[in-house]
Design an enzyme around this catalytic site. Structure first.
Site, short mmCIF file in Angstrom:
data_model
loop_
_atom_site.label_atom_id
_atom_site.label_comp_id
_atom_site.label_asym_id
_atom_site.label_seq_id
_atom_site.Cartn_x
_atom_site.Cartn_y
_atom_site.Cartn_z
N ASP A 153 -0.20 -3.93 6.15
CA ASP A 153 -0.84 -3.42 7.37
C ASP A 153 -2.29 -3.90 7.49
O ASP A 153 -3.13 -3.24 8.09
CB ASP A 153 -0.82 -1.88 7.39
CG ASP A 153 0.55 -1.32 7.76
OD1 ASP A 153 1.45 -2.10 8.08
OD2 ASP A 153 0.69 -0.08 7.73
N HIS A 157 -7.45 -0.98 5.39
CA HIS A 157 -6.48 -0.02 5.96
C HIS A 157 -6.28 1.13 4.97
O HIS A 157 -6.36 2.29 5.33
CB HIS A 157 -5.18 -0.77 6.22
CG HIS A 157 -4.05 0.07 6.73
ND1 HIS A 157 -4.02 0.58 8.00
CD2 HIS A 157 -2.89 0.47 6.14
CE1 HIS A 157 -2.89 1.27 8.16
NE2 HIS A 157 -2.19 1.22 7.05
N HIS A 188 0.85 -1.20 0.00
CA HIS A 188 0.00 0.00 0.00
C HIS A 188 0.88 1.24 0.00
O HIS A 188 2.10 1.14 0.16
CB HIS A 188 -1.00 -0.02 1.16
CG HIS A 188 -0.42 0.09 2.53
ND1 HIS A 188 0.40 -0.87 3.07
CD2 HIS A 188 -0.54 1.06 3.49
CE1 HIS A 188 0.74 -0.51 4.30
NE2 HIS A 188 0.20 0.67 4.57
N ASP A 231 5.69 4.84 5.19
CA ASP A 231 6.54 3.90 5.94
C ASP A 231 6.63 2.54 5.23
O ASP A 231 7.30 1.62 5.73
CB ASP A 231 6.06 3.74 7.39
CG ASP A 231 4.67 3.13 7.51
OD1 ASP A 231 3.73 3.59 6.83
OD2 ASP A 231 4.52 2.16 8.28
N HIS A 232 5.98 2.41 4.06
CA HIS A 232 6.07 1.18 3.26
C HIS A 232 6.73 1.39 1.90
O HIS A 232 7.22 0.44 1.30
CB HIS A 232 4.67 0.56 3.10
CG HIS A 232 4.09 0.13 4.41
ND1 HIS A 232 4.01 -1.18 4.82
CD2 HIS A 232 3.63 0.87 5.47
CE1 HIS A 232 3.50 -1.23 6.04
NE2 HIS A 232 3.26 0.00 6.45
N HIS A 254 1.35 3.95 1.93
CA HIS A 254 1.84 4.72 3.08
C HIS A 254 3.36 4.87 3.03
O HIS A 254 4.08 3.91 2.71
CB HIS A 254 1.40 4.07 4.39
CG HIS A 254 -0.05 4.32 4.71
ND1 HIS A 254 -0.75 3.57 5.63
CD2 HIS A 254 -0.91 5.25 4.23
CE1 HIS A 254 -2.01 4.03 5.70
NE2 HIS A 254 -2.12 5.04 4.86
N HIS A 294 4.59 -4.55 11.12
CA HIS A 294 4.87 -3.76 12.33
C HIS A 294 4.97 -4.65 13.56
O HIS A 294 4.34 -5.71 13.62
CB HIS A 294 3.75 -2.74 12.59
CG HIS A 294 3.73 -1.59 11.64
ND1 HIS A 294 4.44 -0.43 11.83
CD2 HIS A 294 3.07 -1.42 10.46
CE1 HIS A 294 4.22 0.41 10.83
NE2 HIS A 294 3.39 -0.17 9.98
FE FE Z 1 2.57 0.83 8.18
ZN ZN Z 2 -0.05 1.65 6.59
#
Ligand code: FE
Ligand code: ZN
Length: 241
Positions: A133, A114, A56, A60-61, A58, A171
Site C-alpha cells: 500500500d 502508510h 505490512h 486486508d493484507h 493491515h 488495490h
Molecule cells: Fe490495503
Molecule cells: Zn494498508
C-alpha cells in the site's frame, strides 16, 4: 523462465498476487488478505503455495495467512518492524534482505509511511515490484503511521527503477486517483489521457493494474511531487478529495 503473476481480486478493491516460478515449481502469494480465493486459484492451477510475503500488518493484507499456512504448508515472510502485529510470521526481513522464489531473487526495501514498518519487494532482474500500500497506480498510500518525508523517499526510490518495471499494486484505486491527478496537474496531458483510459477500463469492469514505473513517472502526482512539502500538500488534498 519468466514468473507467472496472477491477479486475484478480493474484498471490494484489493488485489492479491499469486506468483509462480515454473522452473522450480514454487509458488508464493503477496498479501493474502483473504485465503479462500487464493487457495481456490492455486488449487485450480495445481500449484502449492510454499510462501506468503507480507508488506505490512493491515488485516486486508494478512488476514488469509493462517488459513493458507494450514492448507498449503506455506511459511510467512513479514517485515521485522511489524513482527508484533503479524503473529503468523516465520521469517522476519528488513532493508536489503533477499527473498527467493526458485532462482528469482527479490530485494526487501523498507518503505515506511502508510504503516511504520511497511516493506516492498523488488525483483530487479524480473523488473517486478510489489509495493503493497505504498505505491498505487496514479496514487500513494495514506499516511497512517508515517509521514510525507518517508513517502517522498519511497517515491524517489521507486522512480529510480527502470521504467519498464511492472508495479503490482494491492488495490484498485486508480479511477479515484486519476480524477485527483487531473486536479493536481491540470496541464499534464499524459494524466488527462490516462484518466480517459482508466474510465473506459473501469466502465468495462476491467482492472487497471499492474502499472509500470514509466507510466507512474508520467502520471502519478505523488511520484512527481517536487518536494516533501508538495507531496504532503497533495496527500492532504487527496484525503479530502
Ligand atoms: Fe490495503
Ligand atoms: Zn494498508
Amino acid at each position: 523462465m519468466a514468473l507467472d503473476i496472477v491477479r486475484i481480486p478480493a474484498f471490494s478493491d484489493n488485489y492479491i498476487w499469486l506468483v509462480h516460478d515454473a522452473d522450480s515449481g514454487e509458488t508464493m502469494v503477496v498479501d493474502p488478505g483473504d485465503a479462500a480465493p487464493v487457495i481456490a486459484e492455486a488449487d485450480r492451477r495445481g500449484w502449492t503455495i510454499s510462501a506468503i510475503w507480507n508488506t505490512h500488518w493491515h488485516p486486508d493484507h494478512i488476514g488469509g495467512n493462517q488459513a493458507i499456512k494450514d492448507a498449503h504448508g506455506a511459511s510467512v515472510i513479514a517485515p521485522a518492524a511489524e513482527a508484533a502485529k503479524i503473529p503468523s510470521a516465520d521469517r522476519l526481513v528488513a532493508e536489503g534482505d533477499t527473498v527467493k522464489l526458485g532462482a528469482h531473487v527479490a530485494t526487501v526495501l523498507e518503505t515506511p509511511a502508510h504503516t511504520g514498518g511497511h516493506i516492498s519487494y523488488h525483483f530487479d532482474q524480473d523488473a517486478a515490484l510489489f509495493p503493497g500500500d505504498t505505491l498505487f497506480a496514479m496514487g500513494c498510500g495514506r499516511l497512517f503511521e508515517g509521514n510525507a518525508e518517508q513517502m517522498y523517499a519511497a517515491m524517489q526510490r521507486f522512480a529510480a527503477m527502470p521504467p519498464e518495471t511492472q508495479v503490482y499494486c494491492a488495490h484498485e484505486y486508480t479511477l479515484s486517483n486519476a480524477r485527483y491527478a487531473r486536479v493536481a496537474e491540470p496541464e499534464n496531458a499524459a494524466i488527462a489521457k490516462r484518466l480517459a483510459a482508466v474510465e473506459a477500463l473501469r466502465a468495462a469492469g476491467e482492472a487497471t493494474v499492474p502499472t509500470s514505473i514509466g507510466e507512474e513517472r508520467a502520471t502519478n502526482p505523488f511520484m512527481r511531487a517536487a518536494s516533501v512539502a508538495e507531496l504532503a500538500e497533495r496527500r492532504a488534498a487527496k484525503d479530502a478529495f
